[in-house]
Motif scaffolding. Structure first.
Motif, PDB file in Angstrom:
ATOM      1  N   THR A 188       0.829  -1.196   0.000  1.00  0.00           N
ATOM      2  CA  THR A 188       0.000   0.000   0.000  1.00  0.00           C
ATOM      3  C   THR A 188       0.867   1.252   0.000  1.00  0.00           C
ATOM      4  OG1 THR A 188      -0.117   0.076   2.418  1.00  0.00           O
ATOM      5  CG2 THR A 188      -1.828  -1.195   1.269  1.00  0.00           C
ATOM      6  N   GLN A 189       0.215   2.399  -0.198  1.00  0.00           N
ATOM      7  CA  GLN A 189       0.975   3.644  -0.255  1.00  0.00           C
ATOM      8  C   GLN A 189       1.627   3.984   1.074  1.00  0.00           C
ATOM      9  OE1 GLN A 189      -2.515   3.587  -0.524  1.00  0.00           O
ATOM     10  NE2 GLN A 189      -3.370   5.594   0.012  1.00  0.00           N
ATOM     11  N   ASP A 190       1.116   3.400   2.176  1.00  0.00           N
ATOM     12  CA  ASP A 190       1.767   3.663   3.462  1.00  0.00           C
ATOM     13  C   ASP A 190       2.708   2.534   3.874  1.00  0.00           C
ATOM     14  OD1 ASP A 190      -0.304   1.876   4.046  1.00  0.00           O
ATOM     15  OD2 ASP A 190      -0.894   2.880   5.897  1.00  0.00           O
ATOM     16  N   SER A 191       2.428   1.284   3.475  1.00  0.00           N
ATOM     17  CA  SER A 191       3.337   0.196   3.859  1.00  0.00           C
ATOM     18  C   SER A 191       4.666   0.284   3.112  1.00  0.00           C
ATOM     19  CB  SER A 191       2.683  -1.166   3.621  1.00  0.00           C
ATOM     20  OG  SER A 191       2.577  -1.477   2.244  1.00  0.00           O
ATOM     21  N   ILE A 192       4.670   0.843   1.920  1.00  0.00           N
ATOM     22  CA  ILE A 192       5.898   0.956   1.137  1.00  0.00           C
ATOM     23  C   ILE A 192       6.734   2.166   1.568  1.00  0.00           C
ATOM     24  CG2 ILE A 192       5.014   2.447  -0.723  1.00  0.00           C
ATOM     25  CD1 ILE A 192       7.347  -0.633  -1.098  1.00  0.00           C
ATOM     26  N   LEU A 193       6.137   3.060   2.331  1.00  0.00           N
ATOM     27  CA  LEU A 193       6.743   4.366   2.602  1.00  0.00           C
ATOM     28  C   LEU A 193       8.196   4.273   3.039  1.00  0.00           C
ATOM     29  CD1 LEU A 193       6.527   7.489   3.093  1.00  0.00           C
ATOM     30  CD2 LEU A 193       6.006   6.874   5.460  1.00  0.00           C
ATOM     31  N   THR A 194       8.483   3.490   4.106  1.00  0.00           N
ATOM     32  CA  THR A 194       9.823   3.528   4.690  1.00  0.00           C
ATOM     33  C   THR A 194      10.799   2.580   4.004  1.00  0.00           C
ATOM     34  OG1 THR A 194       8.958   2.115   6.461  1.00  0.00           O
ATOM     35  CG2 THR A 194       9.184   4.470   6.924  1.00  0.00           C
ATOM     36  N   SER A 195      10.420   2.114   2.810  1.00  0.00           N
ATOM     37  CA  SER A 195      11.438   1.576   1.908  1.00  0.00           C
ATOM     38  C   SER A 195      12.116   2.728   1.171  1.00  0.00           C
ATOM     39  CB  SER A 195      10.814   0.612   0.898  1.00  0.00           C
ATOM     40  OG  SER A 195      10.296  -0.530   1.542  1.00  0.00           O
ATOM     41  N   TRP A 196      11.488   3.902   1.188  1.00  0.00           N
ATOM     42  CA  TRP A 196      12.013   5.154   0.631  1.00  0.00           C
ATOM     43  C   TRP A 196      12.325   5.035  -0.863  1.00  0.00           C
ATOM     44  CZ3 TRP A 196      10.541   8.509   3.921  1.00  0.00           C
ATOM     45  CH2 TRP A 196      10.577   8.222   5.292  1.00  0.00           C
ATOM     46  N   VAL A 197      11.348   4.487  -1.595  1.00  0.00           N
ATOM     47  CA  VAL A 197      11.540   4.294  -3.037  1.00  0.00           C
ATOM     48  C   VAL A 197      10.379   4.860  -3.845  1.00  0.00           C
ATOM     49  CG1 VAL A 197      13.044   2.270  -2.852  1.00  0.00           C
ATOM     50  CG2 VAL A 197      10.551   1.957  -2.811  1.00  0.00           C
ATOM     51  N   THR A 198       9.485   5.631  -3.212  1.00  0.00           N
ATOM     52  CA  THR A 198       8.320   6.149  -3.919  1.00  0.00           C
ATOM     53  C   THR A 198       8.304   7.672  -3.945  1.00  0.00           C
ATOM     54  OG1 THR A 198       7.026   5.950  -1.864  1.00  0.00           O
ATOM     55  CG2 THR A 198       6.824   4.177  -3.478  1.00  0.00           C
ATOM     56  N   ASP A 199       7.778   8.211  -5.031  1.00  0.00           N
ATOM     57  CA  ASP A 199       7.554   9.649  -5.178  1.00  0.00           C
ATOM     58  C   ASP A 199       6.207   9.956  -4.530  1.00  0.00           C
ATOM     59  OD1 ASP A 199       6.965  12.233  -6.011  1.00  0.00           O
ATOM     60  OD2 ASP A 199       7.767  11.943  -8.029  1.00  0.00           O
ATOM     61  N   ASN A 200       6.232  10.712  -3.432  1.00  0.00           N
ATOM     62  CA  ASN A 200       5.034  10.972  -2.635  1.00  0.00           C
ATOM     63  C   ASN A 200       4.513  12.397  -2.794  1.00  0.00           C
ATOM     64  OD1 ASN A 200       5.417   8.365  -1.569  1.00  0.00           O
ATOM     65  ND2 ASN A 200       6.740   9.156   0.055  1.00  0.00           N
ATOM     66  N   ARG A 201       4.986  13.106  -3.798  1.00  0.00           N
ATOM     67  CA  ARG A 201       4.596  14.518  -3.915  1.00  0.00           C
ATOM     68  C   ARG A 201       3.114  14.674  -4.256  1.00  0.00           C
ATOM     69  NH1 ARG A 201       9.094  16.489  -8.070  1.00  0.00           N
ATOM     70  NH2 ARG A 201       8.593  14.388  -8.850  1.00  0.00           N
ATOM     71  N   ASP A 202       2.566  13.778  -5.041  1.00  0.00           N
ATOM     72  CA  ASP A 202       1.127  13.766  -5.296  1.00  0.00           C
ATOM     73  C   ASP A 202       0.543  12.657  -4.443  1.00  0.00           C
ATOM     74  OD1 ASP A 202      -1.471  13.570  -6.162  1.00  0.00           O
ATOM     75  OD2 ASP A 202      -0.990  13.379  -8.290  1.00  0.00           O
ATOM     76  N   VAL A 203      -0.043  13.013  -3.299  1.00  0.00           N
ATOM     77  CA  VAL A 203      -0.452  12.012  -2.315  1.00  0.00           C
ATOM     78  C   VAL A 203      -1.534  11.086  -2.852  1.00  0.00           C
ATOM     79  CG1 VAL A 203      -2.260  13.374  -1.200  1.00  0.00           C
ATOM     80  CG2 VAL A 203      -0.922  11.745   0.156  1.00  0.00           C
ATOM     81  N   ASP A 204      -2.218  11.502  -3.899  1.00  0.00           N
ATOM     82  CA  ASP A 204      -3.253  10.648  -4.490  1.00  0.00           C
ATOM     83  C   ASP A 204      -2.725   9.823  -5.662  1.00  0.00           C
ATOM     84  OD1 ASP A 204      -5.332  11.523  -2.748  1.00  0.00           O
ATOM     85  OD2 ASP A 204      -5.480  13.388  -3.897  1.00  0.00           O
ATOM     86  N   ASN A 205      -1.409   9.899  -5.897  1.00  0.00           N
ATOM     87  CA  ASN A 205      -0.817   9.131  -6.993  1.00  0.00           C
ATOM     88  C   ASN A 205       0.609   8.730  -6.622  1.00  0.00           C
ATOM     89  OD1 ASN A 205      -0.408   7.930  -9.535  1.00  0.00           O
ATOM     90  ND2 ASN A 205       0.302   9.862 -10.433  1.00  0.00           N
ATOM     91  N   ILE A 206       0.735   7.922  -5.572  1.00  0.00           N
ATOM     92  CA  ILE A 206       2.040   7.452  -5.128  1.00  0.00           C
ATOM     93  C   ILE A 206       2.581   6.460  -6.157  1.00  0.00           C
ATOM     94  CG2 ILE A 206       3.306   6.313  -3.260  1.00  0.00           C
ATOM     95  CD1 ILE A 206       1.988   8.982  -2.497  1.00  0.00           C
TER      96      ILE A 206
END
Length: 532
Positions: A188-206
């Motif tokens: 999910t957009q929150d479970s992947i977060l702390t792998s630090w490999v996603t662009d999170n600038r558009d919170v509705d399109n991780i």
């Protein structure tokens, strides 16, 4: 079937074990079960759990819940999970775990992480060019303590190369549950977060970012596909459905990691509406309309299930685990000196002891850093301690000091949290197992100088949040509706006299850290931590 007749089988897999609730889409918990899962400590700085024990705990707890026959099975319209965050499970193509899960307390990856983070010039331990990219795209950066999946995966890559080679996907705890429920590899957009490999600038399109994946040093193919927290990721595998006595057509909604689910289950959906979670770990969180990061204080706003919102997170390593440590390692430790054993009333009795013991614990003070700390300082070498003990003290004063020490530690991160939010919260909703303690709620009110709101059944907030996410995924409610579906049982107001006492104690608490931190580094810095 009317909306009122529809229920979610909600899973809350924490560090202490697996809780399962049968929850209506309006948040009413009609059946509850729990099975513990042991923590495996490795070389003093490693922390693991067995994924097979997670699954067994879930199946047993779920069967307990369903056996209560609180509602007809056909009224269970979905399964949805909340799970501890920042865990890493290496699985093969068949979904089999290749080793124990490395969980959020584990610091063994720090030495490998530092090699990836550093450059010719460094800022706060990072190559400034890499750090700038992480902050700009992610809103944060890998923890130098090694406690998040970025460090865990490097640990596996460099210390367990055979496991790394066999790894098909790296999954977080939530992702592993969803894999076992549906057979689908996803994050999910929150479970992947702390792998630090996603662009999170558009919170509705991780989305994944190839540059970030390159910085982290892990093969791109080893990351799972992404899903939204409210997405239906599949239906129950036939074998799982048969084991539980549910329909194999039962949808599974992706769910969220614990801090995201807790914020929804606490009913804190408005901007800056703050909750304090007091479980094995602890955190302060609030939904905000912006992405921002305070690197030095380890505070950031991260993607979450609420549309177009971020969740401000400030996390500490040890919360109610200090009370569990007191119970299991001090009061009832099996060392041959006592034959007494803990009972279901043990935590209630500790609560009563804390309530009847005078504020200030007769001058005794406790530092709650059992496994290092993360916020407001990221220091894995810190450890717990009891100070100013005298011959006039007893077990009762120790209990009170432990309750107060955890609250003082929470206050330690309130100043940077308030700066991050641009305001000090007037009230905080307290959830988790620790929030069941009326004495602790009052201590927190007095130490923090704010009103503490105690919701109905605060320990079930994560499961309630998972149920709300599941209902939203089915289109039965909007996530924002959760704000009106949570009942507050009591509000604890700060007492002026106690606030003055704790102001004085807090100054001493922070001085303890300032004076002792160098000694902790000398004692613990060579054990493979971030400072080793």
């Amino acid at each position: 079937m009317t909306k009122a007749d529809q229920y979610i089988l909600a899973i809350d897999l924490g560090t202490s074990g697996c809780k399962v609730g049968l929850v209506s889409i309006t948040g009413k918990v009609v059946a509850w079960g729990f099975r513990p899962v042991p923590l495996i400590v490795v070389d003093e700085i490693g922390a693991e759990q067995d994924p097979a024990q997670w699954w067994d705990a879930f199946i047993e707890a779920a069967r307990d819940v369903l056996a209560q026959n609180a509602v007809p099975r056909e009224n269970i319209v979905a399964v949805c999970s909340s799970a501890q965050g920042e865990g890493t499970i290496a699985v093969d193509r068949d979904g089999k775990a290749l080793m124990n899960a490395i969980i959020w307390l584990d610091m063994r990856g720090a030495r490998y992480l530092k090699k990836e983070m550093r450059g010719l010039l460094n800022v706060a331990g990072y190559d400034p060019i890499k750090l700038q990219k992480w902050l700009r795209l992610c809103g944060g950066a890998p923890a130098l303590s090694g406690k998040d999946p970025a460090g865990h995966m490097l640990l596996i890559r460099d210390a367990f190369p055979d496991i790394y080679e066999k790894t098909y996907k790296f999954l977080n705890v939530l992702d592993f549950l969803n894999l076992r429920l549906t057979g689908r590899f996803c994050a999910t957009q929150d479970s992947i977060l702390t792998s630090w490999v996603t662009d999170n600038r558009d919170v509705d399109n991780i989305r994944y970012d190839d540059g970030l994946i390159g910085l982290g040093g892990i093969d791109k193919a080893k990351f799972p596909e992404l899903a939204r927290c409210t997405d239906i990721v599949g239906t129950l595998l036939p074998s799982v459905a048969e084991s539980l006595g549910l329909s194999p057509k039962t949808p599974v909604v992706a769910g969220a990691i614990d801090n995201s689910a807790a914020a929804i289950g606490a009913g804190t959906l408005g901007d800056y509406d703050t909750h304090l979670y007091m479980g094995s770990s602890s955190w302060i969180a609030a939904h905000v309309p912006f992405k921002k990061t305070h690197v030095l204080n380890q505070i950031t706003s991260v993607p979450c299930p609420v549309p177009s919102k971020y969740l401000m997170m400030a996390m500490q390593s040890s919360g109610a685990s200090n009370i569990a440590f007191l119970k299991d390692r001090i009061v009832f430790h099996d060392d041959g000196l006592t034959r007494s054993e803990p009972t279901p009333d043990t935590y209630r009795i500790l609560d009563e002891i804390a309530a009847r013991t005078a504020a200030g614990a007769g001058g005794m003070m406790y530092l709650p850093w059992l496994f290092g700390e993360r916020c407001p300082v990221d220091d894995p070498t810190l450890r717990a301690g009891i100070f100013n003990m005298s011959i006039g003290h007893n077990r009762e004063t120790l209990v009170r000091a432990v309750f107060e020490g955890v609250a003082l530690n929470t206050r330690w991160m309130m100043k940077p949290v308030s700066k991050f939010l641009g305001r000090k919260p007037d009230e905080i909703t307290m959830i988790g197992g620790g929030a069941m303690s009326g004495a602790w709620c009052q201590i927190f009110a007095d130490v923090l100088g704010v009103c503490i709101r105690q919701p109905h059944e605060p320990m079930k907030a994560n499961a309630r949040g998972a149920a709300f996410i599941g209902a939203a995924g089915l289109g039965l409610i909007r996530i924002e509706d959760a704000a009106n579906l949570v009942t507050i049982d009591k509000v604890y107001e700060p007492a002026a006299a106690q606030c003055a006492l704790y102001d004085e104690r807090f100054a001493i608490f922070t001085e303890f850290h300032r004076r002792l931190a160098p000694l902790y580094k000398r004692l613990n810095g060579a054990k493979g931590s971030a400072h080793g």
